[in-house]
Design a protein around this motif. Structure first.
Motif, PDB file in Angstrom:
ATOM      1  N   ARG A 290      31.465  55.663  26.229  1.00 25.04           N
ATOM      2  CA  ARG A 290      31.232  55.397  27.649  1.00 25.04           C
ATOM      3  C   ARG A 290      31.012  53.896  27.845  1.00 25.04           C
ATOM      4  NH1 ARG A 290      26.861  59.065  30.385  1.00 25.04           N
ATOM      5  NH2 ARG A 290      28.639  60.485  30.422  1.00 25.04           N
ATOM      6  N   ALA A 291      31.619  53.370  28.885  1.00 20.66           N
ATOM      7  CA  ALA A 291      31.467  51.958  29.228  1.00 20.66           C
ATOM      8  C   ALA A 291      31.033  51.846  30.680  1.00 20.66           C
ATOM      9  CB  ALA A 291      32.780  51.213  28.996  1.00 20.66           C
ATOM     10  N   LYS A 292      30.635  50.648  31.074  1.00 15.60           N
ATOM     11  CA  LYS A 292      30.252  50.436  32.464  1.00 15.60           C
ATOM     12  C   LYS A 292      30.867  49.147  32.982  1.00 15.60           C
ATOM     13  CE  LYS A 292      25.905  47.868  31.899  1.00 15.60           C
ATOM     14  NZ  LYS A 292      24.461  47.835  32.225  1.00 15.60           N
ATOM     15  N   ILE A 293      31.156  49.147  34.291  1.00  9.63           N
ATOM     16  CA  ILE A 293      31.657  47.950  34.952  1.00  9.63           C
ATOM     17  C   ILE A 293      30.889  47.750  36.251  1.00  9.63           C
ATOM     18  CG2 ILE A 293      33.983  48.095  33.978  1.00  9.63           C
ATOM     19  CD1 ILE A 293      34.899  49.259  36.654  1.00  9.63           C
ATOM     20  N   SER A 294      30.738  46.518  36.656  1.00  7.68           N
ATOM     21  CA  SER A 294      30.093  46.221  37.928  1.00  7.68           C
ATOM     22  C   SER A 294      31.060  46.534  39.066  1.00  7.68           C
ATOM     23  CB  SER A 294      29.676  44.747  37.962  1.00  7.68           C
ATOM     24  OG  SER A 294      29.146  44.412  39.231  1.00  7.68           O
ATOM     25  N   ASN A 295      30.532  47.139  40.126  1.00  9.02           N
ATOM     26  CA  ASN A 295      31.354  47.492  41.281  1.00  9.02           C
ATOM     27  C   ASN A 295      30.656  47.046  42.567  1.00  9.02           C
ATOM     28  OD1 ASN A 295      33.671  48.733  42.446  1.00  9.02           O
ATOM     29  ND2 ASN A 295      32.504  50.567  42.891  1.00  9.02           N
ATOM     30  N   ASP A 296      30.095  45.834  42.506  1.00  8.24           N
ATOM     31  CA  ASP A 296      29.313  45.336  43.640  1.00  8.24           C
ATOM     32  C   ASP A 296      30.147  45.234  44.910  1.00  8.24           C
ATOM     33  OD1 ASP A 296      27.018  45.151  42.126  1.00  8.24           O
ATOM     34  OD2 ASP A 296      27.404  43.088  41.503  1.00  8.24           O
ATOM     35  N   ASN A 297      31.444  44.944  44.753  1.00  6.28           N
ATOM     36  CA  ASN A 297      32.320  44.826  45.931  1.00  6.28           C
ATOM     37  C   ASN A 297      32.904  46.168  46.362  1.00  6.28           C
ATOM     38  OD1 ASN A 297      31.928  42.026  45.973  1.00  6.28           O
ATOM     39  ND2 ASN A 297      33.603  41.699  44.523  1.00  6.28           N
ATOM     40  N   ASP A 298      32.500  47.238  45.678  1.00  9.20           N
ATOM     41  CA  ASP A 298      32.972  48.579  46.017  1.00  9.20           C
ATOM     42  C   ASP A 298      34.503  48.674  45.958  1.00  9.20           C
ATOM     43  OD1 ASP A 298      32.101  51.172  46.514  1.00  9.20           O
ATOM     44  OD2 ASP A 298      32.455  51.016  48.657  1.00  9.20           O
ATOM     45  N   ASP A 299      35.074  48.054  44.911  1.00  9.31           N
ATOM     46  CA  ASP A 299      36.533  48.063  44.760  1.00  9.31           C
ATOM     47  C   ASP A 299      37.052  49.413  44.278  1.00  9.31           C
ATOM     48  OD1 ASP A 299      36.807  45.380  45.512  1.00  9.31           O
ATOM     49  OD2 ASP A 299      36.321  44.700  43.486  1.00  9.31           O
ATOM     50  N   PHE A 300      36.238  50.121  43.493  1.00 10.14           N
ATOM     51  CA  PHE A 300      36.698  51.355  42.869  1.00 10.14           C
ATOM     52  C   PHE A 300      35.807  52.524  43.277  1.00 10.14           C
ATOM     53  CE2 PHE A 300      37.156  47.841  39.694  1.00 10.14           C
ATOM     54  CZ  PHE A 300      38.496  47.590  39.953  1.00 10.14           C
ATOM     55  N   LEU A 301      36.399  53.711  43.299  1.00 12.23           N
ATOM     56  CA  LEU A 301      35.677  54.917  43.681  1.00 12.23           C
ATOM     57  C   LEU A 301      35.409  55.781  42.444  1.00 12.23           C
ATOM     58  CD1 LEU A 301      37.657  55.961  46.886  1.00 12.23           C
ATOM     59  CD2 LEU A 301      35.465  54.768  46.769  1.00 12.23           C
ATOM     60  N   PRO A 302      34.304  56.512  42.444  1.00  9.55           N
ATOM     61  CA  PRO A 302      34.095  57.491  41.368  1.00  9.55           C
ATOM     62  C   PRO A 302      35.258  58.469  41.316  1.00  9.55           C
ATOM     63  CG  PRO A 302      32.090  57.191  42.641  1.00  9.55           C
ATOM     64  CD  PRO A 302      33.169  56.456  43.373  1.00  9.55           C
ATOM     65  N   GLY A 303      35.652  58.824  40.107  1.00 11.94           N
ATOM     66  CA  GLY A 303      36.796  59.706  39.918  1.00 11.94           C
ATOM     67  C   GLY A 303      38.092  58.966  39.655  1.00 11.94           C
ATOM     68  N   THR A 304      38.087  57.629  39.830  1.00 14.16           N
ATOM     69  CA  THR A 304      39.288  56.833  39.570  1.00 14.16           C
ATOM     70  C   THR A 304      39.656  56.916  38.088  1.00 14.16           C
ATOM     71  OG1 THR A 304      38.744  55.295  41.358  1.00 14.16           O
ATOM     72  CG2 THR A 304      40.277  54.521  39.673  1.00 14.16           C
ATOM     73  N   SER A 305      40.940  57.080  37.812  1.00  5.90           N
ATOM     74  CA  SER A 305      41.408  57.078  36.427  1.00  5.90           C
ATOM     75  C   SER A 305      41.748  55.648  36.022  1.00  5.90           C
ATOM     76  CB  SER A 305      42.634  57.981  36.259  1.00  5.90           C
ATOM     77  OG  SER A 305      43.692  57.550  37.096  1.00  5.90           O
ATOM     78  N   PHE A 306      41.322  55.268  34.832  1.00  3.56           N
ATOM     79  CA  PHE A 306      41.501  53.912  34.331  1.00  3.56           C
ATOM     80  C   PHE A 306      42.340  53.921  33.061  1.00  3.56           C
ATOM     81  CE2 PHE A 306      37.956  53.144  37.108  1.00  3.56           C
ATOM     82  CZ  PHE A 306      38.049  51.801  37.457  1.00  3.56           C
ATOM     83  N   ARG A 307      43.164  52.921  32.936  1.00  7.16           N
ATOM     84  CA  ARG A 307      43.829  52.623  31.664  1.00  7.16           C
ATOM     85  C   ARG A 307      42.886  51.718  30.885  1.00  7.16           C
ATOM     86  NH1 ARG A 307      47.655  49.930  33.586  1.00  7.16           N
ATOM     87  NH2 ARG A 307      49.301  51.498  33.702  1.00  7.16           N
ATOM     88  N   THR A 308      42.432  52.175  29.728  1.00  9.19           N
ATOM     89  CA  THR A 308      41.481  51.400  28.932  1.00  9.19           C
ATOM     90  C   THR A 308      42.163  50.891  27.672  1.00  9.19           C
ATOM     91  OG1 THR A 308      40.670  53.305  27.660  1.00  9.19           O
ATOM     92  CG2 THR A 308      39.605  52.855  29.785  1.00  9.19           C
TER      93      THR A 308
END
Length: 347
Positions: free
Chosen positions: A240-258
């Motif tokens: 599990r990793a974490k990223i800052s989302n202060d600008n609300d760019d991404f929504l929970p449930g978004t799929s990411f290429r890691t």
């Protein structure tokens, strides 16, 4: 054959015959060189991750009753303890008032008996019984207040409230989902990698994430949690990793290429055009004392336009990068030294 030898000797005996014979000796080869550069191999593994809010809940009522007010709109940002839904609380308000009256009466009884006890007019047991009744009245008041507060549903933390199906006048119970609440200032990304890549998840590993719907620059994430075991069925390892989302760019449930990258050992970096192939091993050409020297290498990693190789290559070697097709071991070479000034060495 005898006649051919006589003719050859005759040619060599002529003036200038020696210089003509030199034409059959090694010729100097014109090549392009550059200093050998070194860089670290990049170990990389890609996976698909799913984002979730750092805190995410579905809000349910503590009790069932009739809804008298809904104080939010879907998508609102709500503060901690903000009132979201009100239920019918008339009976509970009455119960609180009654408990307050009972408590005040019990406190007066205790004060009266304590004064009488100081004068010896009542036994201690009677005062103790009054104190007990006062304490029970206080508990009843606390319980009535809790019953009343349960009719006011509040946000447990700051976040974004979701869509609700609850309307004023609805009668709900403890199984009725009111809405979702997400604190998405920080997102957690769950991902799984193959068993063979577990060694990449060590100190210094860098995780790059990029949502599938977003083509911008990848975001660097911090790996914060590692599972305790490898799944015996899928042979996958969860992290599990974490990223800052202060600008609300991404929504929970978004799929990411890691993509996880880790710098490994350092090897010589060779342009693909400078790599030649022998019978058994690949090799490169370097300049030694003005002559071409062949060095066998082992390919360690292929990168864009270059190859990382191991072998007997030193940092101060001059690598022949063009003109390698017709070189021979020990062949004299010439090169334009101006090319050396334009090369960059990766330390």
């Amino acid at each position: 054959m005898k006649s051919l030898l006589i003719a050859l000797l005759f040619v060599l005996s002529l003036p200038g015959g020696y210089s003509q014979a030199q034409q059959f000796g090694p010729r100097e080869a014109l090549v392009i060189v550059q200093p050998v550069s070194f860089e670290r191999e990049r170990n990389r593994v890609e996976a698909v991750g799913t984002a979730e809010a750092v805190r995410s809940i579905t809000i349910y009522p503590a009790v069932g009753d009739r809804v008298v007010a809904v104080n939010f709109k879907p998508g609102d940002k709500v503060e901690k303890d903000q009132l979201l839904v009100e239920l019918d609380a008339r009976r509970q308000q009455v119960a609180v008032e009654q408990a307050q009256i009972n408590l005040r009466d019990a406190e007066r009884t205790v004060e009266r008996l304590r004064a009488s006890r100081e004068q010896g007019a009542v036994p201690q047991s009677e005062l103790d019984n009054a104190i007990l009744l006062r304490d029970l009245a206080r508990v009843e008041l606390d319980n009535a207040k809790i019953e009343l507060e349960d009719r006011f549903i509040r946000a447990p933390f700051e976040g974004i409230i979701g869509i609700t199906d609850v309307e004023v006048g609805d009668r709900i119970d403890q199984q009725t989902a009111i809405a979702t609440l997400d604190d998405r200032s920080t997102l957690l990304i769950d991902f799984r990698i193959p068993e063979a890549a577990v060694s990449l998840l060590q100190d210094g590993a860098e995780l790059q994430v990029q949502p599938w719907r977003y083509s911008g620059t990848p975001v660097t994430a911090e790996i914060i949690e590692l599972d305790s075991r490898i799944n015996a069925t899928t042979r996958m390892y969860r992290a599990r990793a974490k990223i800052s989302n202060d600008n609300d760019d991404f929504l929970p449930g978004t799929s990411f290429r890691t993509a996880i990258e880790l710098a490994g050992e350092e090897f010589a970096s060779v342009p693909e055009a400078a790599l030649s192939w022998g019978v058994n091993n690949p090799f490169v050409w370097v300049v030694e004392d003005g002559k071409a020297a062949r060095i066998e290498v082992q390919i360690e990693q292929r990168l864009a336009g270059r190859v990382l190789v191991s072998g007997n290559i030193q940092r101060d070697d001059l690598l022949i990068v063009e003109g390698v097709q017709s070189l021979r071991e020990g062949q004299p070479v010439v090169f334009d030294r101006a090319t050396l000034d334009t090369q960059e060495v990766t330390e």
